[in-house]
Design a protein around this motif. Sequence first.
Motif, short mmCIF file in Angstrom:
data_model
loop_
_atom_site.label_atom_id
_atom_site.label_comp_id
_atom_site.label_asym_id
_atom_site.label_seq_id
_atom_site.Cartn_x
_atom_site.Cartn_y
_atom_site.Cartn_z
N THR A 44 2.59 1.84 -12.44
CA THR A 44 1.13 2.47 -12.55
C THR A 44 1.12 3.56 -12.55
O THR A 44 1.81 4.47 -11.85
CB THR A 44 0.57 1.50 -11.27
N TYR A 60 0.16 7.30 -11.35
CA TYR A 60 0.20 7.83 -9.97
C TYR A 60 -1.26 8.06 -9.36
O TYR A 60 -2.22 8.78 -10.05
CB TYR A 60 0.87 8.89 -9.73
N LYS A 61 -1.74 7.98 -8.36
CA LYS A 61 -2.74 8.36 -7.55
C LYS A 61 -2.50 8.69 -5.86
O LYS A 61 -1.61 7.91 -5.56
CB LYS A 61 -3.88 7.31 -7.24
N ASN A 117 -4.13 3.18 -3.07
CA ASN A 117 -3.62 2.40 -3.94
C ASN A 117 -3.06 0.99 -3.23
O ASN A 117 -2.68 0.89 -2.10
CB ASN A 117 -1.99 3.20 -4.18
N LYS A 118 -3.10 -0.22 -3.50
CA LYS A 118 -3.09 -1.27 -3.25
C LYS A 118 -2.64 -2.15 -4.35
O LYS A 118 -2.99 -2.39 -5.47
CB LYS A 118 -4.09 -2.01 -2.67
N ASP A 152 0.87 -1.19 0.03
CA ASP A 152 -0.12 0.16 0.17
C ASP A 152 1.01 1.33 0.10
O ASP A 152 1.93 1.24 0.52
CB ASP A 152 -0.83 0.01 1.17
#
Length: 202
Positions: free
Chosen positions: A109, A111-112, A116-117, A55
């Motif tokens: 991946t 970006y956020k 996020n996991k 995470d």
Amino acid sequence: MTSNTAIFVATLISCSLLAACDAEILFSSLKKSLEVTVKHRSGVLMAGEDTLEIDWFLNKIFPAGTDSAYKTIKLKLCYAPISQKDRAWRKTEDHLKKDKTCQFEVDSTPYKSSNNKFNWTIERDVPTGTFFVRAYILNGDGHEIGYGQNTDDKKVNNLFDIQAISGRHATLDICSVVFSAFAVVSLFGFFYMEKRNAKASK
């Protein structure tokens, strides 16, 4: 100076500048702007079998807008210092292009800032060692501009151990024993028949 020579010189200078820019990305210059946690079962983890739940989220101590240039998150599995000792091919370098700490790609991946996991099954080619997970933040040009990791700066806490696949299986071991026994019996049988035939010929 001819136009072709001028173009060649300009290209050479541009390439040199780009190489210099790449070479100047230092780990020590990156902001630790991500929080990263890793969950897994207790005990030694098995390559090819066990899973890491990773995470990550933006560190709340940074002001709003800090992540405006963040485009991609790259997760990597990294060697802890204890597994780097006397192994130059795993050596930590401040220059990211030369750094050998994080050699295993876990995921890449967009970006956020939160939620996020990622669940990652430890790959079969991961060697035996002690590890941690690091997340690099990349900008639109693909350059590292920040990071986060599930351990402290000295890389001594929240580490985990992985046991590599040995390449041996119980079935293979049993077959090896059976064939070895068969070879020994065959050898004794051969000598017995040779001795018997020798006596018969006299």
